[in-house]
Design a protein around this motif. Structure first.
Motif, PDB file in Angstrom:
ATOM      1  N   VAL A 158       8.955  -4.278   4.613  1.00 45.63           N
ATOM      2  CA  VAL A 158       9.244  -5.491   5.384  1.00 45.63           C
ATOM      3  C   VAL A 158       9.816  -6.548   4.449  1.00 45.63           C
ATOM      4  O   VAL A 158       9.354  -6.697   3.304  1.00 45.63           O
ATOM      5  N   TYR A 198       7.139 -11.689   8.806  1.00 39.55           N
ATOM      6  CA  TYR A 198       7.576 -10.837   9.908  1.00 39.55           C
ATOM      7  C   TYR A 198       6.471  -9.908  10.421  1.00 39.55           C
ATOM      8  O   TYR A 198       6.724  -9.109  11.340  1.00 39.55           O
ATOM      9  N   VAL A 199       5.303  -9.970   9.822  1.00 39.51           N
ATOM     10  CA  VAL A 199       4.216  -9.117  10.294  1.00 39.51           C
ATOM     11  C   VAL A 199       2.976  -9.957  10.553  1.00 39.51           C
ATOM     12  O   VAL A 199       2.833 -11.066  10.026  1.00 39.51           O
ATOM     13  N   VAL A 210       7.038  -2.789  13.457  1.00 37.18           N
ATOM     14  CA  VAL A 210       7.823  -3.968  13.098  1.00 37.18           C
ATOM     15  C   VAL A 210       9.068  -4.064  13.971  1.00 37.18           C
ATOM     16  O   VAL A 210       9.450  -5.157  14.415  1.00 37.18           O
ATOM     17  N   THR A 211       9.701  -2.933  14.248  1.00 39.93           N
ATOM     18  CA  THR A 211      10.928  -2.931  15.054  1.00 39.93           C
ATOM     19  C   THR A 211      10.679  -3.456  16.457  1.00 39.93           C
ATOM     20  O   THR A 211      11.439  -4.288  16.968  1.00 39.93           O
ATOM     21  N   THR A 225       9.355  -7.456  16.109  1.00 35.52           N
ATOM     22  CA  THR A 225      10.263  -8.476  15.585  1.00 35.52           C
ATOM     23  C   THR A 225      11.728  -8.075  15.682  1.00 35.52           C
ATOM     24  O   THR A 225      12.587  -8.868  16.053  1.00 35.52           O
ATOM     25  N   SER A 244      14.688  -4.829  14.002  1.00 31.52           N
ATOM     26  CA  SER A 244      15.005  -4.058  12.801  1.00 31.52           C
ATOM     27  C   SER A 244      15.492  -4.935  11.654  1.00 31.52           C
ATOM     28  O   SER A 244      15.469  -4.516  10.500  1.00 31.52           O
ATOM     29  N   ALA A 280      14.031  -7.330  10.400  1.00 31.48           N
ATOM     30  CA  ALA A 280      12.896  -7.701   9.555  1.00 31.48           C
ATOM     31  C   ALA A 280      12.565  -6.636   8.525  1.00 31.48           C
ATOM     32  O   ALA A 280      11.754  -6.866   7.623  1.00 31.48           O
ATOM     33  N   LEU A 281      13.188  -5.471   8.650  1.00 28.29           N
ATOM     34  CA  LEU A 281      12.907  -4.369   7.737  1.00 28.29           C
ATOM     35  C   LEU A 281      13.766  -4.464   6.484  1.00 28.29           C
ATOM     36  O   LEU A 281      14.940  -4.834   6.540  1.00 28.29           O
ATOM     37  N   ASP A 282      13.180  -4.128   5.365  1.00 30.90           N
ATOM     38  CA  ASP A 282      13.886  -4.090   4.087  1.00 30.90           C
ATOM     39  C   ASP A 282      14.506  -2.702   3.940  1.00 30.90           C
ATOM     40  O   ASP A 282      13.879  -1.778   3.413  1.00 30.90           O
TER      41      ASP A 282
END
Length: 331
Positions: A71, A76-77, A117-118, A121, A123, A125-127
């Motif tokens: 993340v 974002y979590v 997370v997807t 919030t 995608s 927000a994903l690293d």
């Protein structure tokens, strides 16, 4: 108060993940030594439980990769997202254990986080760079293990191949105790840290800590949970890994465990999470291939690969569903 209880929920499911991981992945450390009768099952599991605990206490590099490499930011979590991710991962681990398939707890956790997370919030927000590095480690590690297992076995046969098989297996049966111990330690050092990373991320997101540093109590709790889970044992998966992929003798079991321990320890040193299940299975396939290609039961291997491939999307889907149900119920 509600948020505090939800945070405790994250900790509970993270500890449960390590416990399930322990009995789900017991086969990784003891399957080869049990299948060659180098050590009695009860003694093998007791040794694995102790060394899993010790290995889990040595470092936190993998925890930081899991907590900070999936993340983009803790903003974002929240605890609900992490609970959904853990429930999805735990559900898949239990399902694959029930059917005796050695799937990856690491894949399940990564898939659970991505799915939760997807849907919560988005995608964005994903690293994806960090996820790419994690995927690379997860995908390459079994291939490295397969190749390494082949060459380790070839080297042992070149050095010791002229000795009488009975004498050779008697000596390597004793050496298997060393290689199994190395495998158990390396398993704890990599796998237990994944839950530590989730707990630390939850504490950081909730404002309980200021920087990403794994608290000692989290290390101790996760290490204990994995040790206890290992003590329970995972006999269904032990049978699949130890006997159905390739019928091993002591020299084969030693080669597989030694190679697996080296691959996993290297990954831990590099702070990269790998699937110990994939690594051990890859090592066994490589060792079996060194004898002859047909010595490996490739039908079982194919089913294992299908389980591996399906783990991330299915655990992600379960996590997304759990988050949706939590949101719909107002949790």
């Amino acid at each position: 108060m509600h948020e505090q209880w939800i945070l405790w929920g994250v900790i509970f499911f993270a500890v449960l993940f390590d416990y399930i991981n322990g009995f789900h992945d017991t086969a990784n450390a003891v399957a080869t030594s049990v299948s060659t009768r180098a050590i009695q099952p009860r003694h093998a599991i007791a040794m694995a439980a102790i060394l899993n605990f010790v290995g889990a206490m040595v470092s936190t590099g993998v925890a930081k990769t899991i907590g900070g490499g999936i993340v983009l930011s803790p903003i974002y979590v929240n605890s609900q997202v992490l609970i959904a991710a853990l429930v999805g991962a735990n559900a898949w681990n239990l399902l694959s254990w029930y059917f005796g398939m050695p799937s990856s707890s690491s894949h399940a956790l990564v898939g659970g986080l991505i799915g939760a997370v997807t849907i919560s919030t988005g995608s964005y927000a994903l690293d994806w760079t960090g996820i790419g590095h994690i995927f690379l480690a997860l995908v390459l590690s079994p291939l490295v293990a397969l190749t390494g297992g082949y060459f380790v076995m070839v080297s042992l046969l070149w050095i010791f191949g002229k000795r009488a098989p009975i004498d050779l297996n008697r000596k390597f049966r004793r050496l298997q105790l060393v290689s199994a111990a190395m495998m158990a330690f390396s398993h704890g050092s990599n796998d237990a840290q994944k839950s530590m990373g989730i707990i630390t991320l939850a504490l950081l997101a909730a404002g309980e800590i200021a920087v990403f540093e794994v608290p000692f109590w989290a290390k101790l709790t996760c290490a204990t949970a994995m040790g206890l889970g290992t003590a329970v044992g995972g006999w269904r998966i032990i049978t699949t890994v130890g006997r159905k992929v390739f019928r091993m003798e002591s020299i084969n079991g030693f080669a597989a465990d030694l190679n697996s321990a080296l691959v996993i320890s290297t990954a831990t040193f590099l702070h990269m999470p790998v699937s110990t299940t994939h690594v051990v299975s890859g090592s066994i396939m490589g060792v079996g291939s060194a004898k002859r290609i047909t010595a490996v039961n490739w039908a079982v291997a194919r089913n294992m690969v299908l389980t591996w491939v399906s783990t991330i999307p299915l655990s992600g889907a379960v996590s997304a569903l759990v988050f949706w149900l939590m949101k719909a119920s107002g949790l």
